[in-house]
Design an enzyme around this catalytic site. Structure first.
Site, PDB file in Angstrom:
ATOM      1  N   ARG A 240       0.834  -1.194   0.000  1.00 23.81           N
ATOM      2  CA  ARG A 240       0.000   0.000   0.000  1.00 23.81           C
ATOM      3  C   ARG A 240       0.879   1.258   0.000  1.00 23.81           C
ATOM      4  NH1 ARG A 240      -5.064   1.751  -1.182  1.00 23.81           N
ATOM      5  NH2 ARG A 240      -6.137   2.817   0.506  1.00 23.81           N
TER       6      ARG A 240
ATOM      7  N   THR B  84      -9.878   0.553  -9.552  1.00 18.67           N
ATOM      8  CA  THR B  84      -8.913  -0.312  -8.894  1.00 18.67           C
ATOM      9  C   THR B  84      -8.959  -1.534  -9.780  1.00 18.67           C
ATOM     10  OG1 THR B  84      -9.246   0.549  -6.634  1.00 18.67           O
ATOM     11  CG2 THR B  84      -8.580  -1.741  -6.771  1.00 18.67           C
TER      12      THR B  84
ATOM     13  N   ASP C 194      -7.921   8.292   0.319  1.00 17.76           N
ATOM     14  CA  ASP C 194      -8.429   7.206   1.167  1.00 17.76           C
ATOM     15  C   ASP C 194      -8.213   7.486   2.657  1.00 17.76           C
ATOM     16  OD1 ASP C 194      -9.742   5.564  -0.583  1.00 17.76           O
ATOM     17  OD2 ASP C 194      -8.058   4.220  -0.930  1.00 17.76           O
TER      18      ASP C 194
ATOM     19  N   GLY D 152     -13.577  -1.331  -7.021  1.00 19.85           N
ATOM     20  CA  GLY D 152     -14.873  -0.701  -6.758  1.00 19.85           C
ATOM     21  C   GLY D 152     -14.939   0.101  -5.471  1.00 19.85           C
ATOM     22  N   GLY D 153     -13.777   0.561  -4.938  1.00 20.32           N
ATOM     23  CA  GLY D 153     -13.798   1.406  -3.740  1.00 20.32           C
ATOM     24  C   GLY D 153     -14.587   0.751  -2.622  1.00 20.32           C
TER      25      GLY D 153
HETATM   26  N1  GLY Z   1      -8.487   3.053  -3.269  1.00 20.69           N
HETATM   27  C1  GLY Z   1      -9.481   2.113  -2.988  1.00 20.69           C
HETATM   28  C2  GLY Z   1      -9.167   1.283  -1.801  1.00 20.69           C
HETATM   29  O1  GLY Z   1      -8.010   1.132  -1.474  1.00 20.69           O
HETATM   30  O2  GLY Z   1     -10.057   0.794  -1.160  1.00 20.69           O
END
Ligand code: GLY
Length: 566
Positions: free
Chosen positions: A102, A377, A419, A469-470
């Site tokens: 990440r 994503t 985020d 899909g966030g």
């Molecule tokens: N950017 C979308 C996620 O990491 O949930």
């Protein structure tokens, strides 16, 4: 992984002989099947490259590294080298590992960096400017994953992406339309004309050739981490930061490290699942959802019946409320994972779900938010003939990230900083609310919804699954698992099935056309639910292992997704 390599070299010829027997994609009742390997990704060229690696004796992890770099070329909306992601993988030795690559906040980031003098969030700062970019993790993640599990040489898994960037790949119809739709923004946000912009409109089948990206990938191929985090590529990134007013420094790049973490694991009926721990909320949320829903006999209630939808969204409201309150980067905040996923706690959470009446979100926890568009994503699922499997989800956050292309480097920067919770109670692009646990701090990882997941039965691989899909990632994975386990669907059916989603705030069941029939909508409304028909939800790419050992790929028909097996 010497053991892996020896076994695979001897199998290599078998793989090559089988190349011609690949089953072809189809989105009807049954996905393509394979006995020796399966690759499911968001783009036909990435799936082709992953399959070729498997056919040439690479293991699932080699194929996954090759696919990750391939997606950075042929799926620039979400595939990336300047973003981040998570892998959940299982080896033929039946051990499960998870890798967190990440992005992190730059060291110059501050808690209030997206607030104006009035203390309110300045719209667009965390999404549409270079300040939106976190320190990228993808290249470090791929190097580490390959060092630990790869069996083919590093060069061999990076080279297909280099070739594709150099020679070009044909745009799909959807991609041509996407690039045309962001043309104006790309010209506004970049002081030069990146390759993604041309005078005439893009058409399906046009070749997208990316020489700068090819050169960057060659540096990564030749120097691994140093090909990105230092030298020429780092100079390009820092040059872009200086030109556009970004925060990332050489030290931020050099200090970036991905992390091996313990998976979140649990049982749903007779199945064991493994998913991603914080800083993704995916694994914790999935465990909570499956724990709460296990109190209900979903199978007898039936697929997308009034009661099934009611119980699922009631669980979702409670889980997303917990997410907002408790989840963040475990290096910075104490995330009470054990308490949140404990059976007693989940029984308590389930106890106030009424069978015939919706619980208003305000009484689960206060607040309001609006759902917004642009959920990007990407997820890929890969399995090989030796029992290795990788579930990987990777992202730039919004489609094409912050839409700034690193000059000279040829790649998009992420806008992952969105985020974080810019301000307690203020929604991000997914309408998600957060508070102190997910506040911005230097070097901290922003909370994610990514939910790459493996499911086993009797210690044997059963499913590889995940979605973009966030905020809808978690519920898309949740529904896909229930579709197979409770509703007896094939992998392709489970992936194609229409979806719905509730994230606590806004207090809405959002659903795809045809996911819920009009009579069911009327009945749910009478119970106090609020419903809204929206576009597509999620884009699941998954693999199901049949009892005879065959693998069935399920590629989502919502996109250009493709499953290739052999
Ligand atoms: N950017 C979308 C996620 O990491 O949930």
């Amino acid at each position: 992984m010497k053991g892996f390599a020896l076994k695979q070299v001897s199998m290599c010829l078998v793989g090559l002989m089988l190349i011609n027997s690949c089953s072809q994609p189809n989105h009807k009742g049954l996905g393509p099947t394979g006995e020796h390997g399966m690759v499911v990704t968001a783009h036909p060229d990435a799936s082709r490259i992953g399959l070729t690696i498997l056919q040439h004796g690479g293991n699932a992890m080699d194929a996954a590294v090759a696919v990750e770099f391939a997606l950075a070329v042929c799926y620039p909306a979400a595939g990336n080298i300047a973003g981040g992601g998570f892998w959940v993988l299982r080896t033929s030795g039946e051990r499960v590992y998870t890798l967190d690559y990440r992005e992190k906040a730059p060291m110059a980031a501050t808690k209030d960096m997206y607030l104006g003098p009035d203390g309110e969030v300045v719209q667009g700062l965390s999404t549409q400017t270079i300040l939106a970019s976190g320190v990228p993790g993808t290249v470090d993640g791929m190097v580490r994953a390959h060092e630990k599990f790869g069996s083919l040489p590093w060069r061999d898994v990076v080279q297909p992406a280099v070739d594709m960037a150099r020679k070009g790949f044909p745009l799909t119809k959807a991609q041509a339309a996407d690039l045309n739709s962001i043309r104006k923004i790309l010209l506004e946000r970049n002081s030069w004309n990146p390759v993604f912009v041309r005078d005439s409109a893009w058409k399906e089948g046009d070749l997208l050739i990316q020489p700068d990206l090819a050169n960057t990938l060659e540096r990564i191929r030749d120097s691994k981490r140093d090909g990105f985090y230092s030298g020429q590529t780092a100079d390009y990134i820092i040059g872009q930061m200086q030109e556009s007013g970004g925060l990332i420094t050489y030290k931020d790049l050099q200090d970036y490290q991905s992390v091996w973490r313990e998976p979140i694991t649990g049982y749903y009926r007779d199945y064991r699942f493994y998913s991603m721990a914080p800083p993704s909320s995916g694994g914790v949320a999935l465990k909570q959802l499956l724990g709460i829903i296990s109190k209900t006999d979903i199978k007898s209630l039936g697929y997308n019946s009034v009661k099934t939808i009611h119980y699922m969204v009631e669980a979702e409201k409670r889980v997303y409320a917990d997410r907002a309150e408790y989840l963040g980067d475990p290096s910075f905040v104490n995330v009470p994972v054990a308490q949140l996923t404990n059976a007693k706690y989940l029984s308590k959470r389930a106890a106030d779900i009424k069978p015939n009446v919706a619980t208003p979100s305000d009484s689960v926890r206060a607040g309001t938010a609006a759902m917004r568009e642009n959920l990007e994503t990407t997820h890929y699922s890969i399995a090989d003939r030796w029992g290795n499997a990788v579930a990987a989800t990777t992202t730039l956050n919004g489609g094409f990230g912050c839409r700034i292309v690193v000059k000279g480097g040829g790649f998009f920067l992420n806008n992952e900083m969105d985020d974080f919770s810019s301000k307690p109670g203020s929604p991000n692009i997914y309408g998600l609310i957060g508070n102190e646990a997910n506040a911005i701090a230097p070097g901290k990882r922003m909370l994610s919804c990514m939910t790459p997941t493996l499911v086993t039965k009797n210690d044997k691989m059963f499913m590889v699954v995940g979605s973009p899909g966030g905020s809808t990632i978690i519920t898309s994975v949740f529904q896909t698992i229930l579709n197979v386990i409770d509703h007896g669907m094939t992998m392709q059916e489970a992936v194609s099935a229409k979806r719905f989603h509730h994230q606590w705030l806004p207090d809405l069941i959002q659903y795809e056309p045809e996911a819920i029939d009009s009579l069911t909508v009327t009945r749910l409304t009478a119970m106090g639910h609020h419903l809204k028909k929206i576009g597509k939800i999620g884009r699941v790419d998954a693999i199901l292992f049949w009892p005879d050992g065959k693998m069935e790929g399920g590629a989502d028909p919502r996109g250009d997704d493709t499953a290739r097996g052999f």
